[in-house]
Each structure stands twice: as C-alpha cells, then as structure tokens.
Design an enzyme around this catalytic site. Structure first.
Site, PDB file in Angstrom:
ATOM      1  N   ALA A   1       0.677  -1.272  -0.147  1.00  0.00           N
ATOM      2  CA  ALA A   1      -0.096   0.198   0.325  1.00  0.00           C
ATOM      3  C   ALA A   1       1.090   0.997   0.118  1.00  0.00           C
ATOM      4  O   ALA A   1       0.154   2.275  -0.122  1.00  0.00           O
ATOM      5  CB  ALA A   1      -0.764  -0.104   1.278  1.00  0.00           C
ATOM      6  N   ASP A   2       2.359   1.603  -0.138  1.00  0.00           N
ATOM      7  CA  ASP A   2       2.869   2.565   0.736  1.00  0.00           C
ATOM      8  C   ASP A   2       4.315   2.298   0.087  1.00  0.00           C
ATOM      9  O   ASP A   2       5.339   2.140   1.274  1.00  0.00           O
ATOM     10  CB  ASP A   2       2.985   3.015   2.160  1.00  0.00           C
ATOM     11  CG  ASP A   2       3.573   4.466   2.072  1.00  0.00           C
ATOM     12  OD1 ASP A   2       3.494   5.207   1.010  1.00  0.00           O
ATOM     13  OD2 ASP A   2       4.247   4.679   3.158  1.00  0.00           O
ATOM     14  N   LEU A   3       4.316   1.662  -1.453  1.00  0.00           N
ATOM     15  CA  LEU A   3       5.971   0.881  -1.548  1.00  0.00           C
ATOM     16  C   LEU A   3       6.899   2.659  -1.669  1.00  0.00           C
ATOM     17  O   LEU A   3       6.799   3.584  -2.494  1.00  0.00           O
ATOM     18  CB  LEU A   3       5.851   0.188  -3.024  1.00  0.00           C
ATOM     19  CG  LEU A   3       7.481   0.259  -3.180  1.00  0.00           C
ATOM     20  CD1 LEU A   3       7.276  -0.451  -2.384  1.00  0.00           C
ATOM     21  CD2 LEU A   3       6.858  -1.005  -5.003  1.00  0.00           C
TER      22      LEU A   3
END
Length: 264
Positions: free
Chosen positions: A182-184
């Site tokens: 979700a938050d690379l």
C-alpha cells in the site's frame, strides 16, 4: 477470517490498555507465553527508535535454543494514522472484530509472505487493545540487523546499478505472488549487509492482486517517493548526486523488474 488460526497462540494481556487489557497473537518463538511487557515502550528493553507514520522502538529479548538462550533483536511498531485522519484520530481505529483489525491483518499477511519465501521481516507478535468503539494496536517483528533504507544509500551515493536491478527484481517477485504494497516508497525498502533487499511496513497490503494496473501503480508510487526525496533534500547538500543516481538507477530498476517478471 477467524480471530485465531491453528498456528497462532492467543493470549490475554491483562495489564495492557483497553477494556480488560489487550489481546496478543504470537507464534511461540519467544516461548509459550509471550513476554507482554515488550509491548509497553517504557520497559528497559528499549534501545532506540524510528521515525515515520508508525512509531517504532528497537527492543531486545531472549529465546531458548538447544544450547541455552540467544538474544533476538526486535522492532516494535505502534499503529498510527497518517494525513488528515492522523491529526484527528491519532492512533485510534474503529473496532470491527479482531480479525479485521489492521495490526492482525498485517501480521497474517507478513506470515503468509514469509511462508512463500518472500523477503519480509519475521513477524513475532501482534497486540490489539480495544476500548469502547475503538482500538489501538502494535506489531513486533524481528529486526534486520545492519539493514538500512534504500534512501540512505542513495543519499550517500552508495547505490550501484546492480543494486537498483536487485530492487526491481525483488519487487517483481512480490508482484508475481500477487502481493500489493500500500505504501511502496524508498524508505520501506531495506538493504542488508549482503545487498539483499527487503520490503517492510505491510499495513493495508494485500495478497491475491492479479491485475497489472494496481501492481504497476506500486512502481509509480515508488518513483514519486524518489522525486520527493530530491525535493526534501537539505539545501547545500549534494542534491545533484542524488538526482543523477535516480536518473541512472531507475532504468536499471525497471530492467530488473521486467527480468524478474520473466519479460526479458
């Protein structure tokens, strides 16, 4: 999704904050009864901390082995919202069952990623502390000793083109397994002392994503985080070196990604 699976140990934490204390799930690697005091950041085991949306502390514990005991380095992360909701709600989340809580979902996702041989830190235990209509939560993982964020290597000019390719190939492995992060971003990618690449912070991540669109969006998000690193670089520092590293490295990352996905 059940509140407890067959290979998880369920434990009450009567001293934890919440209605009747907290609920702990763990895998038994630190013993049949998990040392719940590790979830309370005021304990003497705290060695350091981290920054970011989730508060983090470095802990030390022991586990029994055939030869006696050995030390194990851990990371405790307290769940905290980001953005506008973070300013309003802080670390509070709406209760919707233990299995649907964000800490438990991340714990179980990381365990499954580990089962598939993907490079994520070993999840050790998770705690959910309900109170009324809300809950707070924490996750403990094993610490990757000596590993540093990719961002630190870029700022120091120590990211080789080979490393960029390994990063791309590693992301491709996750995508091939249908794992969506979700938050690379450039700070959720760690590089260990052997140049191994790890992905951390799987809050809100998912498995079973087969469509190319969301997976490619992972790469676009990573690219934006690199641009953000340049913009946030301190004035007077060697911004040109960072820009050149990204400009030359990004094509290498894409080559590694396509080769890792079997496209080249």
């Amino acid at each position: 999704m059940p509140d407890q699976t067959d290979d998880e140990i369920y434990q009450r934490d009567p001293d934890g904050a919440g209605d009747g204390g907290g609920i702990i799930l763990h895998d038994g690697r630190l013993g049949a009864v998990f040392p719940a005091e590790l979830f309370r950041p005021e304990v003497e085991a705290i060695q350091g901390g981290g920054t970011g949306r989730g508060e983090a502390a470095f802990l030390s514990a022991t586990r029994k082995t055939e030869d006696g005991e050995e030390a194990v380095a851990l990371v405790l992360r307290h769940f905290r919202r980001g953005g506008l909701l973070g300013r309003m709600l802080g670390d509070r989340y709406i209760r919707n069952g233990l299995a649907r809580s964000r800490p438990v979902r991340e714990w179980r996702l990381m365990r499954e990623l580990r089962r598939q041989g993907l490079p994520v830190p070993a999840p050790v235990a998770v705690r959910v502390a309900p109170r009324g209509l809300i809950y707070r939560g924490d996750l403990i993982t094993e610490r990757l000793e000596g590993a540093v964020p990719l961002a630190d290597l870029l700022e120091a000019g120590n990211a080789s083109l080979t490393l960029w390719q390994v990063v791309g190939a590693t992301i491709a492995r996750f995508h091939a397994a249908g794992a969506w992060h979700a938050d690379l971003n450039v700070r959720n990618i760690l590089v260990d002392e052997g140049s191994g690449v790890w992905l951390i912070d799987w809050d809100r991540g998912r498995l079973g994503v087969g469509r190319a669109g969301p997976l490619r969006a992972n790469l676009r998000r990573l690219r934006r985080s690199l641009d953000k690193e340049v913009k946030s670089h301190p004035a007077g520092s060697n911004t040109a070196l960072l820009e050149r590293s990204i400009r030359e490295g990004w094509p290498a990352l894409e080559r590694g990604y396509h080769r890792g996905a079997g496209n080249g």
